[in-house]
Motif scaffolding. Structure first.
Motif, PDB file in Angstrom:
ATOM      1  N   SER A 266     -35.780  51.874 -13.327  1.00  0.00           N
ATOM      2  CA  SER A 266     -35.558  53.184 -12.687  1.00  0.00           C
ATOM      3  C   SER A 266     -34.073  53.477 -12.462  1.00  0.00           C
ATOM      4  O   SER A 266     -33.695  54.629 -12.269  1.00  0.00           O
TER       5      SER A 266
ATOM      6  N   ILE B  24     -40.306  50.773 -14.578  1.00  0.00           N
ATOM      7  CA  ILE B  24     -41.172  51.950 -14.600  1.00  0.00           C
ATOM      8  C   ILE B  24     -41.980  52.075 -15.886  1.00  0.00           C
ATOM      9  O   ILE B  24     -42.947  52.822 -15.948  1.00  0.00           O
TER      10      ILE B  24
ATOM     11  N   GLY C 198     -34.946  56.707 -17.735  1.00  0.00           N
ATOM     12  CA  GLY C 198     -34.956  55.323 -17.315  1.00  0.00           C
ATOM     13  C   GLY C 198     -33.778  54.610 -17.958  1.00  0.00           C
ATOM     14  O   GLY C 198     -32.992  55.219 -18.690  1.00  0.00           O
TER      15      GLY C 198
END
Length: 95
Positions: free
Chosen positions: A34, A43, A80
């Motif tokens: 993240s 994530i 990300g």
């Protein structure tokens, strides 16, 4: 004539924008974080041999060693970060 010149400049502008768009290629599956640190939560996972749109990278220094974190775009309109361990691309540093 003026309209043709305007259209030409629009097409050239689009071509330059597409040319400047960069991506990152991940050669092995690896976690997508993240934020640009191993301490950030995972994530998702980067898929092997997948290209990800990327506009910049951040640098993290860990134990005297620099690590690049590529900021990639994900399909759900989020972003990300992946490391340069298995991913690479020619993108500028984030500002």
């Amino acid at each position: 004539m003026c309209l043709a010149i305007i259209r030409l400049f629009i097409i050239l502008g689009i071509a330059l924008a597409v040319r400047e768009a960069a991506d990152v290629l991940c050669l092995q599956k690896q976690p997508i974080h993240s934020c640009a640190s191993m301490s950030c939560r995972v994530i998702s996972s980067a898929v092997t041999s997948e290209h990800y749109p990327c506009d910049c990278f951040e640098t993290e220094k860990v134990l005297g060693k620099k690590r690049k974190w590529y900021k990639i775009e994900l399909p759900d309109a989020k972003h990300g970060y992946v490391t340069d361990d298995n991913c690479s691309g020619k993108v500028p540093p984030c500002k």
